[in-house]
Design an enzyme around this catalytic site. Sequence first.
Site, PDB file in Angstrom:
ATOM      1  N   GLY A  40       0.797  -1.221   0.000  1.00  0.00           N
ATOM      2  CA  GLY A  40       0.000   0.000   0.000  1.00  0.00           C
ATOM      3  C   GLY A  40       0.828   1.267   0.000  1.00  0.00           C
ATOM      4  O   GLY A  40       0.444   2.273  -0.606  1.00  0.00           O
ATOM      5  N   TYR A  41       1.963   1.246   0.670  1.00  0.00           N
ATOM      6  CA  TYR A  41       2.836   2.427   0.715  1.00  0.00           C
ATOM      7  C   TYR A  41       3.337   2.759  -0.690  1.00  0.00           C
ATOM      8  O   TYR A  41       3.270   3.905  -1.131  1.00  0.00           O
ATOM      9  CB  TYR A  41       4.003   2.160   1.671  1.00  0.00           C
ATOM     10  CG  TYR A  41       4.874   3.360   1.936  1.00  0.00           C
ATOM     11  CD1 TYR A  41       4.438   4.382   2.772  1.00  0.00           C
ATOM     12  CD2 TYR A  41       6.128   3.480   1.363  1.00  0.00           C
ATOM     13  CE1 TYR A  41       5.232   5.499   3.027  1.00  0.00           C
ATOM     14  CE2 TYR A  41       6.933   4.583   1.616  1.00  0.00           C
ATOM     15  CZ  TYR A  41       6.483   5.582   2.450  1.00  0.00           C
ATOM     16  OH  TYR A  41       7.264   6.676   2.704  1.00  0.00           O
ATOM     17  N   ALA A  42       3.831   1.739  -1.408  1.00  0.00           N
ATOM     18  CA  ALA A  42       4.330   1.949  -2.767  1.00  0.00           C
ATOM     19  C   ALA A  42       3.204   2.386  -3.700  1.00  0.00           C
ATOM     20  O   ALA A  42       3.395   3.247  -4.551  1.00  0.00           O
ATOM     21  CB  ALA A  42       4.998   0.681  -3.291  1.00  0.00           C
ATOM     22  N   LYS A  45       2.447   6.101  -2.980  1.00  0.00           N
ATOM     23  CA  LYS A  45       3.505   6.990  -3.469  1.00  0.00           C
ATOM     24  C   LYS A  45       3.559   7.007  -4.996  1.00  0.00           C
ATOM     25  O   LYS A  45       3.795   8.053  -5.599  1.00  0.00           O
ATOM     26  CB  LYS A  45       4.862   6.593  -2.880  1.00  0.00           C
ATOM     27  CG  LYS A  45       4.981   6.894  -1.395  1.00  0.00           C
ATOM     28  CD  LYS A  45       4.801   8.377  -1.115  1.00  0.00           C
ATOM     29  CE  LYS A  45       5.064   8.713   0.330  1.00  0.00           C
ATOM     30  NZ  LYS A  45       5.016  10.140   0.607  1.00  0.00           N
TER      31      LYS A  45
END
Length: 122
Positions: A40-42, A45
């Site tokens: 989810g972070y990637a 971003k």
Amino acid sequence: LIAPFALTRACLPLLRQAPDASVIFTGETHGHQPSAYWGGYAVAKSGLETLTRIWTDELGSEQILRRGSLMPGLMATALRPRTHPGLAPETLPSVDDLMPCYLYLMGADSCAVRGQIVECQT
């Protein structure tokens, strides 16, 4: 991804009134070049990079409003010890070292930088 989108969209009327406004998102290497276990972070971003490019196309005629995404690289942040426990934070640039990069993107010297992903060299 939702917060930067919603905040920028809400501020667009004010940004349009400014003589030289800029919107700067903070990117991250895993969003630029996705890798396993960053999920989810990637996605969030990389979504910011896409949002930067889309808004540049959509608002391109508004030359007064600049958009960009800054990729700071490895930094000594609060998240870093949790994601990389073996990396000594004192060996990395501090968050304060990023300020010249942000000031550049906010200032008149970067007026030609529009819709780009800028890597910060600290």
